[in-house]
Design a protein around this motif. Structure first.
Motif, PDB file in Angstrom:
ATOM      1  N   CYS A  64       0.725  -1.191  -0.038  1.00  0.00           N
ATOM      2  CA  CYS A  64       0.152   0.009  -0.193  1.00  0.00           C
ATOM      3  C   CYS A  64       0.992   1.208   0.005  1.00  0.00           C
ATOM      4  O   CYS A  64       0.485   2.308  -0.610  1.00  0.00           O
ATOM      5  N   ALA A  65       2.042   1.226   0.660  1.00  0.00           N
ATOM      6  CA  ALA A  65       2.936   2.338   0.872  1.00  0.00           C
ATOM      7  C   ALA A  65       3.348   2.608  -0.744  1.00  0.00           C
ATOM      8  O   ALA A  65       3.548   3.841  -1.039  1.00  0.00           O
ATOM      9  N   ALA A  66       3.737   1.504  -1.436  1.00  0.00           N
ATOM     10  CA  ALA A  66       4.215   1.579  -2.788  1.00  0.00           C
ATOM     11  C   ALA A  66       3.153   2.141  -3.590  1.00  0.00           C
ATOM     12  O   ALA A  66       3.470   3.187  -4.473  1.00  0.00           O
ATOM     13  N   VAL A  67       1.916   1.982  -3.710  1.00  0.00           N
ATOM     14  CA  VAL A  67       0.994   2.434  -4.288  1.00  0.00           C
ATOM     15  C   VAL A  67       0.594   3.883  -4.068  1.00  0.00           C
ATOM     16  O   VAL A  67       0.407   4.615  -4.905  1.00  0.00           O
ATOM     17  N   LEU A  68       0.816   4.180  -2.759  1.00  0.00           N
ATOM     18  CA  LEU A  68       0.446   5.572  -2.412  1.00  0.00           C
ATOM     19  C   LEU A  68       1.519   6.527  -2.909  1.00  0.00           C
ATOM     20  O   LEU A  68       1.372   7.643  -3.495  1.00  0.00           O
ATOM     21  N   ILE A  69       2.968   5.928  -2.883  1.00  0.00           N
ATOM     22  CA  ILE A  69       4.004   6.863  -3.457  1.00  0.00           C
ATOM     23  C   ILE A  69       3.696   7.211  -5.156  1.00  0.00           C
ATOM     24  O   ILE A  69       3.939   8.060  -5.506  1.00  0.00           O
ATOM     25  N   LYS A  70       3.338   5.900  -5.711  1.00  0.00           N
ATOM     26  CA  LYS A  70       3.225   5.896  -7.096  1.00  0.00           C
ATOM     27  C   LYS A  70       1.879   6.907  -7.479  1.00  0.00           C
ATOM     28  O   LYS A  70       1.918   7.697  -8.499  1.00  0.00           O
ATOM     29  N   THR A  71       1.116   6.799  -6.825  1.00  0.00           N
ATOM     30  CA  THR A  71      -0.263   7.922  -6.871  1.00  0.00           C
ATOM     31  C   THR A  71       0.131   9.364  -6.688  1.00  0.00           C
ATOM     32  O   THR A  71      -0.197   9.983  -7.527  1.00  0.00           O
ATOM     33  N   THR A  72       0.995   9.555  -5.728  1.00  0.00           N
ATOM     34  CA  THR A  72       1.619  10.948  -5.638  1.00  0.00           C
ATOM     35  C   THR A  72       2.415  11.395  -6.824  1.00  0.00           C
ATOM     36  O   THR A  72       2.105  12.513  -7.370  1.00  0.00           O
ATOM     37  N   GLU A  73       3.216  10.367  -7.317  1.00  0.00           N
ATOM     38  CA  GLU A  73       4.287  10.892  -8.607  1.00  0.00           C
ATOM     39  C   GLU A  73       3.164  10.963  -9.852  1.00  0.00           C
ATOM     40  O   GLU A  73       3.451  11.874 -10.462  1.00  0.00           O
ATOM     41  N   VAL A  74       2.148  10.020  -9.983  1.00  0.00           N
ATOM     42  CA  VAL A  74       1.305  10.407 -10.993  1.00  0.00           C
ATOM     43  C   VAL A  74       0.564  11.598 -11.142  1.00  0.00           C
ATOM     44  O   VAL A  74       0.228  12.387 -11.797  1.00  0.00           O
ATOM     45  N   THR A  75       0.216  12.007  -9.784  1.00  0.00           N
ATOM     46  CA  THR A  75      -0.620  13.396  -9.528  1.00  0.00           C
ATOM     47  C   THR A  75       0.126  14.519  -9.531  1.00  0.00           C
ATOM     48  O   THR A  75      -0.273  15.520 -10.583  1.00  0.00           O
ATOM     49  N   ILE A  76       1.463  14.358  -9.282  1.00  0.00           N
ATOM     50  CA  ILE A  76       2.329  15.327  -9.809  1.00  0.00           C
ATOM     51  C   ILE A  76       2.650  15.677 -11.228  1.00  0.00           C
ATOM     52  O   ILE A  76       2.358  16.746 -11.882  1.00  0.00           O
ATOM     53  N   ARG A  77       2.542  14.290 -11.954  1.00  0.00           N
ATOM     54  CA  ARG A  77       3.010  14.331 -13.337  1.00  0.00           C
ATOM     55  C   ARG A  77       1.595  15.082 -14.199  1.00  0.00           C
ATOM     56  O   ARG A  77       1.904  15.634 -14.848  1.00  0.00           O
ATOM     57  N   MET A  78       0.327  14.510 -13.550  1.00  0.00           N
ATOM     58  CA  MET A  78      -0.634  14.910 -14.375  1.00  0.00           C
ATOM     59  C   MET A  78      -0.949  16.689 -14.298  1.00  0.00           C
ATOM     60  O   MET A  78      -1.383  17.142 -15.129  1.00  0.00           O
ATOM     61  N   THR A  79      -0.903  16.950 -13.020  1.00  0.00           N
ATOM     62  CA  THR A  79      -0.980  18.284 -12.772  1.00  0.00           C
ATOM     63  C   THR A  79       0.057  19.312 -13.436  1.00  0.00           C
ATOM     64  O   THR A  79      -0.100  20.302 -13.898  1.00  0.00           O
ATOM     65  N   HIS A  80       1.271  19.005 -13.625  1.00  0.00           N
ATOM     66  CA  HIS A  80       2.245  19.614 -14.274  1.00  0.00           C
ATOM     67  C   HIS A  80       1.709  19.680 -15.861  1.00  0.00           C
ATOM     68  O   HIS A  80       2.055  20.661 -16.428  1.00  0.00           O
ATOM     69  N   LYS A  81       1.438  18.416 -16.513  1.00  0.00           N
ATOM     70  CA  LYS A  81       0.786  18.685 -17.800  1.00  0.00           C
ATOM     71  C   LYS A  81      -0.250  19.737 -17.937  1.00  0.00           C
ATOM     72  O   LYS A  81      -0.172  20.433 -18.867  1.00  0.00           O
ATOM     73  N   ASN A  82      -0.931  19.608 -17.138  1.00  0.00           N
ATOM     74  CA  ASN A  82      -2.177  20.627 -17.281  1.00  0.00           C
ATOM     75  C   ASN A  82      -1.867  21.953 -17.021  1.00  0.00           C
ATOM     76  O   ASN A  82      -2.519  22.869 -17.768  1.00  0.00           O
ATOM     77  N   THR A  83      -0.874  22.412 -16.256  1.00  0.00           N
ATOM     78  CA  THR A  83      -0.480  23.672 -16.092  1.00  0.00           C
ATOM     79  C   THR A  83       0.443  24.262 -17.170  1.00  0.00           C
ATOM     80  O   THR A  83       0.798  25.345 -17.407  1.00  0.00           O
ATOM     81  N   ARG A  84       1.034  23.501 -18.084  1.00  0.00           N
ATOM     82  CA  ARG A  84       1.775  23.749 -19.164  1.00  0.00           C
ATOM     83  C   ARG A  84       1.206  24.519 -20.239  1.00  0.00           C
ATOM     84  O   ARG A  84      -0.124  24.306 -20.526  1.00  0.00           O
ATOM     85  N   LYS A  85       1.896  25.324 -20.967  1.00  0.00           N
ATOM     86  CA  LYS A  85       1.025  26.342 -22.070  1.00  0.00           C
ATOM     87  C   LYS A  85       1.323  25.459 -23.406  1.00  0.00           C
ATOM     88  O   LYS A  85       2.362  24.940 -23.667  1.00  0.00           O
TER      89      LYS A  85
END
Length: 85
Positions: A64-85
């Motif tokens: 579960c800790a591994a999945v939580l870490i991966k979910t955090t990474e994916v959230t950072i990646r997805m929010t970064h793509k949405n804020t790019r111009k």
């Protein structure tokens, strides 16, 4: 032919430059991915090493800790793509 190659290289460099806009996020994502990989490997090892009734909670917690870490990474990646111009 040379003009097409130059256009492709310009596009590539433009894309690479925009992808490295925020290097601290890239470093954070790399660290989170490394931690995820280590926890996933630890989960697999624990699955085969621990006896099942006693080790279930430990294996489940590490997984579960591994999945939580991966979910955090994916959230950072997805929010970064949405804020790019």
């Amino acid at each position: 032919m040379e003009k097409a190659t130059q256009d492709i290289l310009k596009t590539f460099h433009k894309t690479a430059k925009s992808a490295t806009e925020k290097p601290y996020k890239l470093k954070l994502r790399n660290w989170l991915n490394s931690i995820f990989i280590l926890l996933a490997i630890a989960t697999i090892i624990l699955y085969f090493v621990y006896p099942m009734p006693q080790g279930t909670l430990t294996i489940f917690s590490v997984g579960c800790a591994a999945v939580l870490i991966k979910t955090t990474e994916v959230t950072i990646r997805m929010t970064h793509k949405n804020t790019r111009k």
